[in-house]
Enzyme design. Structure first.
Site, mmCIF file in Angstrom:
data_model
loop_
_atom_site.group_PDB
_atom_site.id
_atom_site.type_symbol
_atom_site.label_atom_id
_atom_site.label_comp_id
_atom_site.label_asym_id
_atom_site.label_seq_id
_atom_site.Cartn_x
_atom_site.Cartn_y
_atom_site.Cartn_z
ATOM 1 N N ALA A 302 -8.747 4.160 -2.241
ATOM 2 C CA ALA A 302 -9.191 3.109 -1.478
ATOM 3 C C ALA A 302 -10.789 2.513 -2.628
ATOM 4 O O ALA A 302 -10.081 1.683 -3.478
ATOM 5 C CB ALA A 302 -9.480 3.141 0.069
ATOM 6 N N GLU A 359 -0.405 5.527 5.934
ATOM 7 C CA GLU A 359 0.396 4.067 5.389
ATOM 8 C C GLU A 359 1.320 3.614 7.124
ATOM 9 O O GLU A 359 1.398 4.486 7.801
ATOM 10 C CB GLU A 359 1.816 4.720 4.175
ATOM 11 C CG GLU A 359 0.911 5.192 3.379
ATOM 12 C CD GLU A 359 0.156 4.092 2.597
ATOM 13 O OE1 GLU A 359 0.701 3.292 1.614
ATOM 14 O OE2 GLU A 359 -1.113 4.181 2.645
ATOM 15 N N LYS A 374 0.427 7.843 -6.316
ATOM 16 C CA LYS A 374 -1.392 7.875 -7.108
ATOM 17 C C LYS A 374 -1.794 8.331 -7.992
ATOM 18 O O LYS A 374 -2.431 8.485 -9.529
ATOM 19 C CB LYS A 374 -2.636 7.646 -6.193
ATOM 20 C CG LYS A 374 -2.903 7.489 -4.530
ATOM 21 C CD LYS A 374 -3.288 7.959 -3.600
ATOM 22 C CE LYS A 374 -3.797 6.921 -2.202
ATOM 23 N NZ LYS A 374 -4.254 7.343 -1.224
HETATM 24 N N1 LIG Z 1 -4.590 1.971 4.882
HETATM 25 C C1 LIG Z 1 -5.714 3.022 4.063
HETATM 26 O O1 LIG Z 1 -7.031 2.975 3.904
HETATM 27 C C2 LIG Z 1 -5.590 1.991 2.242
HETATM 28 C C3 LIG Z 1 -3.894 1.100 2.345
HETATM 29 N N2 LIG Z 1 -3.674 1.044 0.945
HETATM 30 C C4 LIG Z 1 -2.439 0.260 1.143
HETATM 31 O O2 LIG Z 1 -2.898 -1.409 2.042
HETATM 32 C C5 LIG Z 1 -1.013 -1.589 1.927
HETATM 33 C C6 LIG Z 1 -2.182 -2.343 3.821
HETATM 34 O O3 LIG Z 1 -1.646 -1.239 4.490
HETATM 35 P P1 LIG Z 1 -2.269 -1.170 6.099
HETATM 36 O O4 LIG Z 1 -3.019 -2.713 6.030
HETATM 37 O O5 LIG Z 1 -3.056 0.179 6.389
HETATM 38 O O6 LIG Z 1 -0.802 -1.645 6.278
HETATM 39 P P2 LIG Z 1 -0.384 -2.580 7.947
HETATM 40 O O7 LIG Z 1 1.149 -1.586 8.309
HETATM 41 O O8 LIG Z 1 -1.657 -2.321 9.080
HETATM 42 O O9 LIG Z 1 0.227 -4.038 7.688
HETATM 43 C C7 LIG Z 1 1.081 -4.477 6.833
HETATM 44 C C8 LIG Z 1 1.409 -5.823 6.617
HETATM 45 O O10 LIG Z 1 2.312 -5.962 5.675
HETATM 46 C C9 LIG Z 1 2.414 -7.655 6.648
HETATM 47 N N3 LIG Z 1 4.410 -7.531 5.939
HETATM 48 C C10 LIG Z 1 5.152 -6.070 5.442
HETATM 49 N N4 LIG Z 1 6.214 -6.251 4.433
HETATM 50 C C11 LIG Z 1 6.189 -7.887 4.277
HETATM 51 C C12 LIG Z 1 6.317 -8.891 3.174
HETATM 52 N N5 LIG Z 1 7.871 -8.081 2.934
HETATM 53 N N6 LIG Z 1 5.978 -9.952 3.526
HETATM 54 C C13 LIG Z 1 4.889 -10.194 3.805
HETATM 55 N N7 LIG Z 1 4.207 -9.591 4.340
HETATM 56 C C14 LIG Z 1 4.333 -8.363 4.923
HETATM 57 C C15 LIG Z 1 3.279 -6.934 7.343
HETATM 58 O O11 LIG Z 1 3.735 -7.373 8.507
HETATM 59 P P3 LIG Z 1 5.047 -7.395 10.013
HETATM 60 O O12 LIG Z 1 3.809 -7.126 10.447
HETATM 61 O O13 LIG Z 1 5.221 -8.564 10.712
HETATM 62 O O14 LIG Z 1 5.675 -6.321 9.253
HETATM 63 C C16 LIG Z 1 1.684 -6.405 7.898
HETATM 64 O O15 LIG Z 1 1.155 -7.456 8.542
HETATM 65 C C17 LIG Z 1 -0.598 -0.364 1.735
HETATM 66 O O16 LIG Z 1 0.204 -0.866 0.935
HETATM 67 C C18 LIG Z 1 -1.484 1.234 2.202
HETATM 68 O O17 LIG Z 1 -0.801 1.758 0.828
HETATM 69 C C19 LIG Z 1 -4.548 1.648 0.067
HETATM 70 C C20 LIG Z 1 -5.377 2.073 0.398
HETATM 71 C C21 LIG Z 1 -6.090 2.494 1.439
HETATM 72 N N1 LIG Z 2 -2.069 6.786 3.249
HETATM 73 C C1 LIG Z 2 -3.432 6.652 1.948
HETATM 74 C C2 LIG Z 2 -4.382 5.314 2.528
HETATM 75 C C3 LIG Z 2 -4.455 4.876 1.017
HETATM 76 O O1 LIG Z 2 -3.889 4.599 -0.247
HETATM 77 C C4 LIG Z 2 -4.349 7.626 2.634
HETATM 78 O O2 LIG Z 2 -3.552 8.490 3.257
HETATM 79 O O3 LIG Z 2 -4.477 8.235 1.121
#
Ligand SMILES: NC(=O)C1=CN([C@@H]2O[C@H](COP(=O)(O)OP(=O)(O)OC[C@H]3O[C@@H](n4cnc5c(N)ncnc54)[C@H](OP(=O)(O)O)[C@@H]3O)[C@@H](O)[C@H]2O)C=CC1
Ligand SMILES: N[C@@H](CC=O)C(=O)O
Length: 512
Positions: A302, A359, A374
């Protein structure tokens, strides 16, 4: 009196191009061109021999372009018949931009990075005066870039944010909160000009403000990469960055389109970096060819500064021999809590989801896929050519729950409880559960060994003492010997991740 530092723009110009071989260097050609055009009452701006290969370009007013072509065809009729002149034609809708700069090469490279290739350049070296000819629709963006370089005008960075869930939504708020400070301190004007989810996209050339959620909610525009690229072109936006905060396997297929259309890429999405190695490498070549960057510090750990650290160690020749630890914030939270508390496994998984650690589909965490990704991303930073299928993954999701709908899976989480109760109770005394990743083997070979598994460790060991959703990465290297470099801290969470993505955006902005 004219200001010698002013940027002068002359619009509605045309270039008359004159192509021929073994002829253009001949004495008298330039003066015949001048005479033919002046005789027809057409004034000539610049004559250049460099603009086109085997050719001469003559700058005229656009209204005179057609006549200019006619007069030149007449003047060089004989040479055309003899095959010395191949073609005489005009390119319309051009602008000439004149400016004075000591750092003309920097301006040219900034223009190229933004996919602007002047059709003609003329330079008066002693005065540092430069004239460049660009198409009408590139005039504003060219002027902005020159102003940034010459006057130190704040540089506008145009951001397209894809995904506004946990991480993406937090990022929008962080950018809006800090934009003014960054403008003052760094002279970088961060403008969010597009926000998209999987269904809709909203545009705002002036930059979104605090009402962005309303704007996307009521947008009528279907989410589309083509529309985004078109929007950037239509509004001549420079310094474009596409930020992918989705977890989408489909969306990453568009990365090459973005790069080919002038965007740098920042992503928390881990998918691109774990595609087959041929695609991984081709994308790097494409980035290089287009002078674009792809930053993804949040892919592992992260907001922790992990990828940069590993990149630097590796680039500086340090021999990294092993990387191991707890790579998942979610699984850290789940097993740290499950090992100590009396609550059910499913209760703690639900807490991790509510806290925004998982996720979008929590099976990506529980199956071990997210940790495996990762580990693979780190292996590839070390130039290893491992593929995803090389990884030994201990999957914690029962077979019968793997392929069902996500919501159904979440509603059936309790089915996991008895198995994990047994696993917990069958440990040695004073032991706790930890889900770990381990990159080992001979990392000087083409491939390393990658293991992802659930283990039981003494509660008083370094791993056993991990708290909350913290990740820990132990990086073993030749110089550091038995004592690894340890990076530890929050391994998941919207705030820390969005802050890490923000860091990548700023890093990119500084190089622009
Ligand atoms: N949460 C964490 O601590 C961490 C997360 N990450 C990464 O961050 C990313 C986002 O996670 P998170 O914010 O929790 O996910 P969420 O599910 O909260 O948000 C995902 C967003 O992406 C949109 N989306 C999905 N598919 C598409 C597409 N094809 N085109 C455009 N928009 C799209 C969704 O829209 P809709 O609502 O319409 O589906 C939503 O707005 C992931 O890849 C995750 O691995 C990395 C490190 C840490
Ligand atoms: N789902 C992931 C989010 C960060 O990459 C985690 O829990 O580590």
């Amino acid at each position: 009196m004219t200001d010698k530092n002013a940027i002068n723009i002359y619009r509605n110009k045309a270039l008359v191009n004159f192509e021929g071989k073994n002829f253009l260097g001949q004495i008298g050609v330039d003066s015949r061109i001048f005479q033919a055009l002046n005789g027809g009452g057409i004034s000539v701006g610049v004559i250049s021999q460099q603009a086109i290969e085997n050719g001469i370009s003559v700058l005229v007013d656009e209204v005179d372009a057609e006549d200019a072509v006619k007069f030149l065809k007449k003047e060089f009729e004989k040479e055309t018949k003899e095959g010395y002149v191949n073609n005489i034609y005009s390119i319309d809708s051009l602008s000439v931009i004149g400016f004075v700069s000591d750092n003309y090469n920097k301006i040219l490279s900034e223009l190229q990075r933004n996919k602007i290739f002047p059709l003609l350049l003329s330079q008066i070296a002693s005065a540092g005066r430069v004239n460049i000819v660009v198409t009408e629709n590139q005039t504003e963006i060219t002027k902005n870039i020159i102003e940034t370089e010459i006057y130190g005008k704040p540089k506008t960075v145009h951001l397209a944010l894809i995904g506004h869930g946990n991480v993406g939504g937090t990022l929008v708020e962080q950018i809006l909160d800090s934009a003014y400070d960054i403008l003052k301190r760094k002279r970088v004007d961060l403008k969010i000009v597009a926000i998209a989810n999987s269904k809709k996209i909203a545009f705002n050339q002036a930059g979104f403000g605090s009402d962005w959620r309303q704007k996307i909610k009521f947008s009528q525009t279907e989410s589309s990469v083509e529309k985004l690229v078109e929007f950037a072109k239509e509004h001549h936006l420079e310094n474009l960055v596409m930020v992918d905060n989705t977890a989408s396997k489909d969306f990453v297929k568009h990365y090459p389109t973005f790069v080919e259309n002038g965007f740098d890429v920042v992503g928390s999405n881990k998918i691109y970096n774990t595609l087959p190695i041929s695609e991984y490498r081709d994308f790097r070549k494409l980035l290089e060819k287009n002078k674009k960057k792809y930053l993804y510090e949040t892919n592992v750990g992260a907001g922790l500064p992990l990828i940069d650290t590993i990149k630097l160690l590796h680039l500086s020749g340090e021999n990294i021999t092993r990387i191991k630890g707890v790579f998942s914030g979610t699984l850290s939270y789940v097993f740290n809590n499950f090992s100590l508390r009396n609550d059910k496994y499913s209760v703690i998984i639900r807490e991790a989801m509510d806290k925004g650690f998982t996720e979008p589909d929590p099976r990506e965490d529980l199956s071990g896929n997210d940790v495996a990704r990762k580990l693979l991303i780190l292996a590839r930073e070390l130039d290893l050519i491992n593929e995803f299928q090389d990884i030994n993954i201990q999957n914690l999701v029962p077979e019968n729950l793997l392929d069902i709908d996500k919501n159904e899976f979440i509603s059936r989480l309790e089915e996991l409880d008895s198995e994990y109760k047994n696993i917990k109770e069958n440990q040695k005394p004073d032991h706790v559960l930890r889900y770990v990743g381990d990159l080992h083997g001979n990392l000087q070979e083409e491939k390393g060994e990658l293991d992802v598994k659930l283990i039981s460790v003494p509660a008083n060991s370094a791993l056993g003492q991990l708290k909350g959703s913290d990740s820990i990465f132990e990086i073993y290297t030749e110089s550091y010997g038995e004592n690894p470099i340890v990076i530890m801290g929050a391994g998941a969470g919207a705030k820390v991740t969005a802050r890490g993505v923000f860091g990548d955006i700023l890093r990119l902005s500084e190089t622009k």
